[in-house]
Each structure stands twice: as C-alpha cells, then as structure tokens.
Design a protein around this motif. Sequence first.
Motif, PDB file in Angstrom:
ATOM      1  N   VAL A 241       9.554  -2.028   3.374  1.00  0.00           N
ATOM      2  CA  VAL A 241       8.419  -1.867   2.468  1.00  0.00           C
ATOM      3  C   VAL A 241       8.668  -0.714   1.506  1.00  0.00           C
TER       4      VAL A 241
ATOM      5  N   GLN B 182       5.346  -2.676   7.980  1.00  0.00           N
ATOM      6  CA  GLN B 182       5.103  -1.236   7.953  1.00  0.00           C
ATOM      7  C   GLN B 182       5.321  -0.600   9.320  1.00  0.00           C
TER       8      GLN B 182
ATOM      9  N   ILE C 286       2.521  -7.927   6.313  1.00  0.00           N
ATOM     10  CA  ILE C 286       2.897  -6.671   5.635  1.00  0.00           C
ATOM     11  C   ILE C 286       2.720  -5.490   6.581  1.00  0.00           C
TER      12      ILE C 286
ATOM     13  N   MET D  80      -5.930  -2.881  -0.313  1.00  0.00           N
ATOM     14  CA  MET D  80      -4.612  -2.287  -0.513  1.00  0.00           C
ATOM     15  C   MET D  80      -4.639  -0.798  -0.207  1.00  0.00           C
TER      16      MET D  80
ATOM     17  N   ILE E 139      -1.012  -0.463   1.241  1.00  0.00           N
ATOM     18  CA  ILE E 139      -0.107  -1.477   0.696  1.00  0.00           C
ATOM     19  C   ILE E 139       0.323  -1.029  -0.693  1.00  0.00           C
TER      20      ILE E 139
END
Length: 485
Positions: free
Chosen positions: A148, A141, A137, A194, A199
């Motif tokens: 994303v 980014q 992830i 997160m 995230i």
Amino acid sequence: MKYLHLALDFGSSGGKVIAGNIQNDKLILSEVNRFSNSPVEISRISFWNILNLYNHIIESIQIAQKNDQKILSLGIDSWGLDFGLLNEKGYLINNPVHYRNMFKTNIMQEAIEKAGKKWIYEHSPTQFQPFNTLYQILAYQKYAPDFVRISKDLLMIPSLLNYFLTGEKAIDFTMATTTQIYNHRKRKWDEEIMKKFDIPDILPEIVPAGTKIGKIKKDVLNNNSDIDVILPASHDTGSAYAAIASDPSDTLFISLGTWCLTGAIVKEVPFNKELMENNLAAEGCLDGSFRILANVTGMWLIQGIIKSLNLPGNSDTYQKITDMAQNAKPFSSYINVDDPSLQNPQDMIQAIIQQSIKDNDTVLNETSQVIRTALEGIAFKVNEVKEKLSKILKIDFKRVHAVGGGTRNKLLCQFIADATGLTVLTGPIEGTAVGNLVSQLYALQFVKNFEEARDLIKRSFDFQIFEPKEHDVWKEAFTSFQKKK
C-alpha cells in the motif's frame, strides 16, 4: 467487411469472448473464445493469473479479426471487489488476490468494531461481505503494508486490463458501487471512509458506465489499432442486469451463475435501516439507477459438488447432476446456502451434509439428495429475498426475470417459480455479454437510450417461461423447515 463489438466477460471460474453485430435490426451473437480462469495457490493464498487473462484478450482480438472482420469496440466486465496495485511508474506491484481468501480473516469485523456497522453503511450502503474491496485494502495494510505504501493507483480487474490495453486509468460507476468505499448518495468516493481507515489517494476517477476511455495502444497488437475501448457496466452483475428487458418497476431480477444475484431496481438508494439489517447491497446499473440485491450463493454449490465427485465440468456432467436431483425425493432437508461453511470448503458434498445436520438435524445419505437440497435451498433463499425486497421497497413483484448461464438448469428455474409463486422468464443466456455489448452500443450511439436498448434485446432473443406449479407445496415445506429450526 463485418463490423464487430467484442464483449470480454471474465467470471470467477472462466472467461468468454462474445462478438456482437447488428443485422436486420437484431443483435446477433457469435462466440469468439472461451477459456478457464483458474487461480494459482501459493503458500495457501490464491491469486488471479491476471497476465494469463491479458494474453487471452490479445488472443481473442486476433481470432476475431480474421475472415475480413473489423472490430469497432471492446468492453471488459468481470467479478467485483478484487484489484491490482500500480506503483508511481505504472508497474503492477501485485498479482490480484482472490476474494475468497478473505473468508480466512477477521478484517471486516475489526473494521466494524472501529467505525460501527451503522456508520459504514450510512456512508456506503452496500452489503457487508468479508471480501469487499474496503476490507481487502485493510488486509493489505495489516499483512503487506509495503504494498500500500508504494502504491499510486488501485485498479479493479476490468480497469486494470483496460490500463494494460490503453494506458488509461478509470473505473465505471457500477464497479465503484461494489467496493464499500463509494458514497451512493453523493455519487463519489467517500472521503470520510478513506480518512477513517487511512486509505491513501489511490482510487481512480469514476466515470459513467458506457464511457469510451480510449484506443488500444499501437504497440499492443503490433499495428495501428483503431479499436475503441469502452468501460461498459464493468461489474458483471451490472452488465447482466442491463440485459434484462422486463419492466424494471415490478420485476424481480436474477443474474444466475456462480452467484444467484437477486434484486430489484430503484432510481435512488432509500434511507432505510432495514437494508442494512437484511444485509442488502446497493449496486449501480448501466443507466445510473441502483439494484438493491442479495448475493445468494448459486451454482457455486453445484460446481463444488462436481469437483467433489471428480467429474469434468462440462454440459454432460451438469445434465447428469440435474437428472439426479430431478429423481431425488423432494424436501429431504433444508440448508442455508449462504452459510460461510459452504463458501470455500475442501469437499462441497460433505460440507452440505454437515450443513443439513446443522440447519435441519437431517443426514443426507445419497448424493442425489445433496444435489436436490442444494437447488431447493437456492430457490428457498430467492423467495426469502423476494419477500424482504417487496416489504422494504414496497414493490408488488409481478414476475421473475433471470439471465445467465445458470438458467440452463431448467429444474432450478422451475424451483424458483414454485418457491416464489411467480412466472419466471429466462434469457438471454449470455446475459452478461449482452449487457456488455449494449453498453458499447450506447457509448457509440448505435442505440440512443436505454428504452431502445431494451427493445433491441426483446426482438433479438428468445425467452423461456416457467409457470409456478406447486407453490402451496413449497410454502408448506418451508414453513415446516422453519418450525424445526
């Protein structure tokens, strides 16, 4: 009419579909379909051909429905970590990227520098690997932020394929634990991770393994399908471990395939800094317990050697490779099978030769020596993991139980027995499919609990036994190699 349950098992090199049905109080298996799973490389980036895998699902269902056979349920399991992204309309944004691309980045180290290794592990105690979902992830980014930004849902491979079939979005406990975003002690997504890494709220609902999530949509098969779609232990190692019928309290478990996933089962993840220091993973099991394990490199080395030799990847080739190792001189060298240089080399044989020089200052002159050194290296690493787990978890292991296609390599199984000094039981060979099917039977209440599931497996399959023959010789060889390092 014959009633079937389908286990769709997608591995990183191929997929297979196994039908299971209960006859005379035994679980009977039959192969429905088998196919390759070859990544597609574009601009030096490898992608999974997810739509081709979906087509194989439809094809396999249609094959299984022939000859007056009714499918009651199906479950999909796969490798972990990789995912697809959906936009707010439910359309797939990206073709999932192959996890081995992450060996080319430094994202994991950047994350550790930002948050601290101890902080990350305390929040999500699993193995640090550059390809964990968290770091993938973060790579999006950094290199493709627009993906994303427009994402509404992140779905791991089984969940993505289930979404195509049912329209439902969910992830099971076993797969969630592999991501390094899941808090094992709170048993939910870790909000602090997160927040720390920005995230967005794109992670799906977590449900127990063995959950019925819906029916296949009517338009998928052009008929009124009544097939229940089950989220099994959807991480393939979780399904493989569900097929191991030995006593979980004192057995060293191995799922032997591309990876040699070696571990022990515990009820809860202990607070223990040695888990982090030894880079051990804590991953979920079908019954809600955890497997503490190491991702030891397995038959990936042999697959790479076969590719280097430009040979077909069939059973005859694997037997030829095994025979070459059998006849080679024992303990020519030692290699660390988990070295990053062996994870995605252009030429596996040359990579192993160079690793031998690095680890043991020894040049391997013959291909047979390369093969045997690879197999011996896997067995040595399994014993290292056994010793670490025994010390950290205070378990006196009585046996090793291995499942999976890699157990067809009887030479490696014997090596593991000799290296560990423990009896090795193997079977079922189709361990992942069996665990997947057991998950479905549990979800549909054909088996009422996990003890019944283990009993069903015990009476349904044959098991091979490998007794240690040369444990002292292996101990002496390993000590000798360690002194040279």
